[in-house]
Scaffold this motif. Structure first.
Motif, mmCIF file in Angstrom:
data_model
loop_
_atom_site.group_PDB
_atom_site.id
_atom_site.type_symbol
_atom_site.label_atom_id
_atom_site.label_comp_id
_atom_site.label_asym_id
_atom_site.label_seq_id
_atom_site.Cartn_x
_atom_site.Cartn_y
_atom_site.Cartn_z
ATOM 1 N N SER A 104 0.847 -1.202 0.000
ATOM 2 C CA SER A 104 0.000 0.000 0.000
ATOM 3 C C SER A 104 0.882 1.250 0.000
ATOM 4 O O SER A 104 2.012 1.232 0.481
ATOM 5 N N ILE A 138 -4.689 1.283 -0.748
ATOM 6 C CA ILE A 138 -4.509 -0.030 -0.133
ATOM 7 C C ILE A 138 -4.468 -1.089 -1.229
ATOM 8 O O ILE A 138 -5.337 -1.122 -2.106
ATOM 9 N N SER A 139 -3.464 -1.942 -1.202
ATOM 10 C CA SER A 139 -3.402 -3.080 -2.122
ATOM 11 C C SER A 139 -4.171 -4.247 -1.515
ATOM 12 O O SER A 139 -3.882 -4.648 -0.376
#
Length: 403
Positions: free
Chosen positions: A223, A238-239
């Motif tokens: 992220s 955010i990943s």
């Protein structure tokens, strides 16, 4: 059931769908744009994104014009009129255009409202596709008022995940679930104390520490934080690893809240921060790639290949959001570009079906370059023009459309 006719039916009202519909209507085609959400612009509006990528040639010189003319250039001009202080920005080795989503919506509304031959159906989805002899002869759409049959001349699938092409039975490629790239979910954070550039290094450092301690999921370490417009504002991308739909978004929200709580507990600058907004949907970077008459490859991109039927230029690097390694970049040669041929848009085995946007015919690696907004606007425009050409002249590509 009501039955209507449209020369060109565009499914999906993201950036490529809006451009496709406007382009087709400008060519005189009776055009219908069908969008499942209650807004237009797709991720460009709902994703809380801050920059339009893929608009410019990447090199040492700050660009003064877009790499593709037409609607992409027009969108930039209209955005600059709404925000005259807006400037092209260099991030790493690429150039991007900052924008606000409300300005983008205003620009799209102005383009769509100017076309008398264009009908927009929001909150409407395609539920059935009728095929006769490799030709789409009927589309059934549904909204709160019921179902309608539309008889289209040409259909353009701009749904991002190739939904209409799949309903039609088109072949497609898709990565294995465990190989799908990381998706994105954006938080707008307010109340950050003494925001400075070091915070953009501290955030991934602390998240990497948390993932190593198994406090947070491994993929959350990828992220990133970028500054907002106000001194106390930041955008935390955010990943996440989630599927489409409400359950996927709920999982993304849970992950995002965990990340913010972790940062607020450990970083003094985040201590009094709060979440002021979120993406309306998860941004999937990968989905179905509908097979066309040509499939663009990584080699085509990295060798800056040109095609006799090239219709869109692109200089954006291959950008892979790997689940285990984070972001991997592979660059087009400096001050050069590759071309996307019309064959990537023409769906194999169908006489009147085109794709534009994220679901065109490319390899997994090539998708990492072609999916960005600026490129998708031009892909949509070219699909709309090609569809109108097909209606008027019987051919998708006219000599004057070659770039």
């Amino acid at each position: 059931m009501i039955k209507t006719h449209a020369d060109v039916l565009v499914a999906g009202g993201g950036v490529s769908g809006v451009a496709a519909a406007v382009a087709a209507a400008r060519q005189g085609a009776r055009t219908c744009l069908v969008e499942g959400a209650g807004f237009l612009g797709g991720i460009g509006y709902s994703g809380l994104l801050r920059h339009i990528c893929g608009l410019y040639l990447n090199g040492d010189t700050m660009p003064v014009e877009t790499i593709n003319k037409g609607i992409a250039e027009e969108v930039v001009s209209l955005l600059n009129k709404l925000y005259p202080d807006n400037k092209v920005k260099k991030i790493g080795r690429v150039y991007v255009l900052p924008y606000s989503r409300e300005d983008l919506r205003s620009v799209f509304d102005s383009l769509l409202n100017a076309e008398s031959k264009l009908q927009v159906l929001s909150n409407t989805t395609v539920v059935l596709v009728k095929i006769t002899d490799e030709e789409i002869t009927g589309i059934t759409v549904e909204n709160s008022e019921g179902k309608y049959d539309i008889v289209p001349g040409v259909v353009i699938d701009c749904t991002g995940n190739g939904e209409v092409s799949t309903l039609a039975g088109a072949d497609f490629d898709i990565s294995l679930p465990e190989e799908l790239q990381l998706a994105g979910y954006v938080l707008r954070i307010k109340g950050i104390k003494d925001y400075d550039e070091t915070l953009q290094i501290k955030v991934p450092f602390y998240l990497a520490e948390a993932s190593e301690k198994k406090v947070l999921s491994f993929y959350l370490r990828f992220s990133t934080l970028s500054p907002g417009d106000a001194p106390d504002e930041g955008y935390l991308k955010i990943s996440v690893v989630v599927a489409d739909g409400p359950e996927g978004r709920q999982r993304a929200i849970t992950d995002a809240l965990s990340v913010h709580r972790y940062l607020a507990d450990r970083l003094e600058q985040f201590k009094d921060s709060y979440i002021a907004g979120t993406s309306q949907a998860v941004m999937q970077r990968e989905g179905r790639r509908i097979r066309g008459e040509y499939t663009l490859t990584e080699d085509d991109i990295l060798s800056a290949r040109k095609f006799s039927d090239g219709i869109v230029k692109n200089s954006w690097p291959i950008e892979i959001w790997d689940r285990n390694k984070g972001t991997i970049y592979k660059y087009v040669p400096k001050d050069d570009y590759y071309e996307i041929p019309i064959g990537c848009l023409k769906v194999k085995g169908f006489k009147n079906l085109l794709c534009a946007g994220r679901c065109i015919s490319v390899s997994r690696e090539a998708l990492g370059s072609t999916r960005v907004m600026g490129t998708c606007i031009s892909l949509g425009e070219q699909a709309g023009m090609a569809a109108a050409n097909k209606i008027k002249h019987g051919n998708y590509l006219l000599s004057e459309n070659k770039i």
